[in-house]
Write an enzyme that holds these catalytic residues in place. Structure first.
Site, PDB file in Angstrom:
ATOM      1  N   ARG A  20      15.679  57.813  16.041  1.00 52.45           N
ATOM      2  CA  ARG A  20      17.005  57.830  16.680  1.00 52.45           C
ATOM      3  C   ARG A  20      17.475  59.250  16.983  1.00 52.45           C
ATOM      4  O   ARG A  20      18.186  59.453  17.962  1.00 52.45           O
ATOM      5  CB  ARG A  20      18.019  57.119  15.782  1.00 52.45           C
ATOM      6  CG  ARG A  20      17.793  55.627  15.806  1.00 52.45           C
ATOM      7  CD  ARG A  20      18.804  54.901  14.968  1.00 52.45           C
ATOM      8  NE  ARG A  20      18.682  53.472  15.221  1.00 52.45           N
ATOM      9  CZ  ARG A  20      19.249  52.526  14.482  1.00 52.45           C
ATOM     10  NH1 ARG A  20      19.985  52.853  13.449  1.00 52.45           N
ATOM     11  NH2 ARG A  20      19.091  51.269  14.789  1.00 52.45           N
TER      12      ARG A  20
ATOM     13  N   LYS B 244      14.049  32.161  15.468  1.00 50.45           N
ATOM     14  CA  LYS B 244      15.013  31.068  15.650  1.00 50.45           C
ATOM     15  C   LYS B 244      15.661  31.051  17.027  1.00 50.45           C
ATOM     16  O   LYS B 244      15.950  32.083  17.600  1.00 50.45           O
ATOM     17  CB  LYS B 244      16.111  31.193  14.584  1.00 50.45           C
ATOM     18  CG  LYS B 244      15.564  30.991  13.174  1.00 50.45           C
ATOM     19  CD  LYS B 244      16.682  30.940  12.155  1.00 50.45           C
ATOM     20  CE  LYS B 244      17.353  32.282  12.056  1.00 50.45           C
ATOM     21  NZ  LYS B 244      18.389  32.337  11.038  1.00 50.45           N
TER      22      LYS B 244
ATOM     23  N   GLY C 138      13.328  44.630  17.696  1.00 47.90           N
ATOM     24  CA  GLY C 138      12.600  45.460  16.742  1.00 47.90           C
ATOM     25  C   GLY C 138      11.169  44.996  16.538  1.00 47.90           C
ATOM     26  O   GLY C 138      10.234  45.803  16.495  1.00 47.90           O
TER      27      GLY C 138
ATOM     28  N   GLY D 101      21.190  44.469  18.320  1.00 55.00           N
ATOM     29  CA  GLY D 101      22.309  43.560  18.604  1.00 55.00           C
ATOM     30  C   GLY D 101      22.966  43.842  19.950  1.00 55.00           C
ATOM     31  O   GLY D 101      23.342  42.917  20.676  1.00 55.00           O
TER      32      GLY D 101
HETATM   33  P1  ADP Z   1      12.701  40.744  17.690  1.00 54.18           P
HETATM   34  O1  ADP Z   1      12.946  41.659  16.502  1.00 54.18           O
HETATM   35  O2  ADP Z   1      11.585  41.239  18.560  1.00 54.18           O
HETATM   36  O3  ADP Z   1      13.956  40.425  18.442  1.00 54.18           O
HETATM   37  P2  ADP Z   1      12.963  38.409  16.043  1.00 54.18           P
HETATM   38  O4  ADP Z   1      13.532  39.242  14.944  1.00 54.18           O
HETATM   39  O5  ADP Z   1      13.871  37.488  16.760  1.00 54.18           O
HETATM   40  O6  ADP Z   1      12.203  39.350  17.096  1.00 54.18           O
HETATM   41  O7  ADP Z   1      11.787  37.515  15.485  1.00 54.18           O
HETATM   42  C1  ADP Z   1      10.697  38.085  14.814  1.00 54.18           C
HETATM   43  C2  ADP Z   1      10.295  37.254  13.630  1.00 54.18           C
HETATM   44  O8  ADP Z   1       9.994  35.922  14.016  1.00 54.18           O
HETATM   45  C3  ADP Z   1       9.047  37.798  12.982  1.00 54.18           C
HETATM   46  O9  ADP Z   1       9.339  38.166  11.657  1.00 54.18           O
HETATM   47  C4  ADP Z   1       8.061  36.655  13.064  1.00 54.18           C
HETATM   48  O10 ADP Z   1       7.252  36.547  11.900  1.00 54.18           O
HETATM   49  C5  ADP Z   1       8.966  35.459  13.191  1.00 54.18           C
HETATM   50  N1  ADP Z   1       8.263  34.320  13.792  1.00 54.18           N
HETATM   51  C6  ADP Z   1       7.676  34.270  14.992  1.00 54.18           C
HETATM   52  N2  ADP Z   1       7.070  33.096  15.188  1.00 54.18           N
HETATM   53  C7  ADP Z   1       7.276  32.355  14.071  1.00 54.18           C
HETATM   54  C8  ADP Z   1       6.879  31.046  13.657  1.00 54.18           C
HETATM   55  N3  ADP Z   1       6.150  30.260  14.449  1.00 54.18           N
HETATM   56  N4  ADP Z   1       7.257  30.623  12.432  1.00 54.18           N
HETATM   57  C9  ADP Z   1       7.994  31.429  11.647  1.00 54.18           C
HETATM   58  N5  ADP Z   1       8.395  32.665  11.965  1.00 54.18           N
HETATM   59  C10 ADP Z   1       8.043  33.135  13.170  1.00 54.18           C
HETATM   60 MG    MG Z   2      13.706  41.290  14.512  1.00 54.47          MG
END
Ligand code: ADP
Ligand code: MG
Length: 392
Positions: A36, A197, A350, A373
């Site tokens: 950062r 989710k 992230g 966020g």
């Molecule tokens: P980002 O940080 O890129 O926005 P998220 O934080 O929304 O992504 O999601 C990342 C998380 O989702 C990871 O920790 C990954 O392990 C989890 N994940 C992805 N696919 C699945 C799955 N099929 N079942 C459980 N967890 C999952």
């Molecule tokens: Mg994440």
């Protein structure tokens, strides 16, 4: 169009610059990761080279209005001084007589780092009097803290009532890509949304369905869509209370003529562990005792093919549990397809970023968003207080 620092003269001006120096520290208060700080260097250097002085303001952690030594920005002043190879003076506070006095003596080329904004509860309350005191320190205000723009805090939002605010170079890039490119994309435009989710990204999917030609869904959130389509998904992560919503989003995609792609096969494990036994199956044959941890091989190929001729691609969220190497193949395939496409590519989140960096593909991505966020809220089409505050 929002004004940027490049459109103003900063010669002999004191530039109040809101940055995001909220870096992770270890127990000895050593900086664990200075990304950062590194990211703000171009804007700081720009102002110094143009003959201005820089007053830096940031929060660090959650001191909740108290002056706590463990949340001092002192370690940041030291690191910044090393990176710029010039002195960075740490102010005793971010407002008050001693700080005003220090700032009044600044000359072009000088840098002062104000102490943690959140030592004052007024920062998060967007208190006008506090904002006015911050504003009084500078002649020009610059916001280069995209990750803070979704917060209506004094240094981000309220300050604009007293000091003209413009975007720093980093924030200007976020506005250009997450704002302008997404609002007015070159078509065909694809979004790839994954992660654990649906609930985290419902509004992003909903908003992007108005913009995109292709919507690709992977990761844990795809399970709820598959369930909504009547597939049995065993012990996979699902959000039962989001099934109706998933159906609505599928309907909206149809109405809008968006090509909506879900996995056609999945990688299913029997334990939530990298060394778990696993199978790649069609959607009709998901074992009752299994859980989907990644998209399957055919899905990888279909997603990659769909991305090939896109002109704009936005990606947020991994396709599976990529932290476990056996279940990282879907995410890797998508990362490679995004990097290989000749499209304008924007990656946020992230975990998606971690995947891109692991694969050494960062240079092949047009824009990597740092917002967390703030990126999600921007992609939901929300007006962010920190961006509203900028001059047009
Ligand atoms: P980002 O940080 O890129 O926005 P998220 O934080 O929304 O992504 O999601 C990342 C998380 O989702 C990871 O920790 C990954 O392990 C989890 N994940 C992805 N696919 C699945 C799955 N099929 N079942 C459980 N967890 C999952
Ligand atoms: Mg994440």
């Amino acid at each position: 169009m929002k004004k940027t620092i490049r459109q103003l003269s900063v010669v002999n001006k004191k530039v109040f610059m809101r940055v995001d120096f909220n870096v992770p520290l270890d127990e000895q208060r050593h900086i664990i990761d200075d990304t950062r700080i590194q990211k703000t260097l171009p804007t700081i250097r720009y102002v110094l080279e143009q003959g201005g002085a820089v007053i830096l303001a940031s929060h660090l952690g959650r001191p909740k209005g108290k002056r706590l030594k463990e949340f001092s920005l002192q370690p940041v002043a030291e690191r910044l001084s090393e990176l710029l190879q010039q002195p960075v003076t740490m102010a005793p506070d971010c407002i008050g007589e001693a700080t005003k006095e220090l700032v009044s003596k600044m000359k072009p080329g000088d840098i002062v780092l104000l102490e943690n904004l959140r030592f004052h509860a007024e920062e998060e309350k967007n208190d006008p009097d506090f904002a006015k005191q911050l504003a009084a320190l500078g002649d020009i205000g610059v916001n280069d803290a995209f990750g803070c723009c979704h917060r209506a805090h004094a240094s981000v939002s309220g300050i604009a009532a007293f000091l003209p605010m413009v975007a720093g170079l980093l924030l200007a890039k976020e506005i250009q890509f997450l704002g302008e490119t997404v609002t007015n994309p070159e078509h065909p435009f694809a979004a790839i949304i994954g992660g654990a989710k649906i609930s985290d990204k419902i509004n992003v999917i909903d908003h992007l369905l108005d913009k995109v030609d292709v919507m690709i869904i992977g990761g844990g959130m795809a399970n709820t869509f598959l369930l909504a389509q009547g597939y049995a998904v065993g012990k996979s992560l699902v959000e039962m209370d989001k099934i109706e919503l998933a159906k609505k989003l599928l309907q909206k995609a149809k109405q809008k003529n968006v090509h909506f792609l879900l996995p056609v096969d999945v990688t299913v494990a029997f334990n939530f562990a990298n060394d778990s036994e696993y199978v790649v199956t069609n959607l009709n044959d998901i074992p009752q005792t299994g859980m989907i941890l990644d998209i399957g091989t055919r899905s990888q190929a279909i997603f990659a093919e769909a991305l090939k001729d896109m002109k704009t691609i936005i990606w947020n969220g991994p396709m599976g549990v990529f932290e476990m190497p056996h279940f990282a193949l879907g995410t890797q395939a998508v990362a490679k397809a995004v990097a290989d496409a000749s499209a304008v590519s924007i990656v946020g989140g992230g975990d998606s970023l971690a995947a891109i960096n692991q694969m050494g593909l960062a240079d092949a991505i047009t824009h990597i968003s740092t917002g967390g966020g703030a990126s999600l809220e921007y992609l939901e089409g929300k007006a962010l207080p920190g961006i509203i505050a900028l001059q047009d």
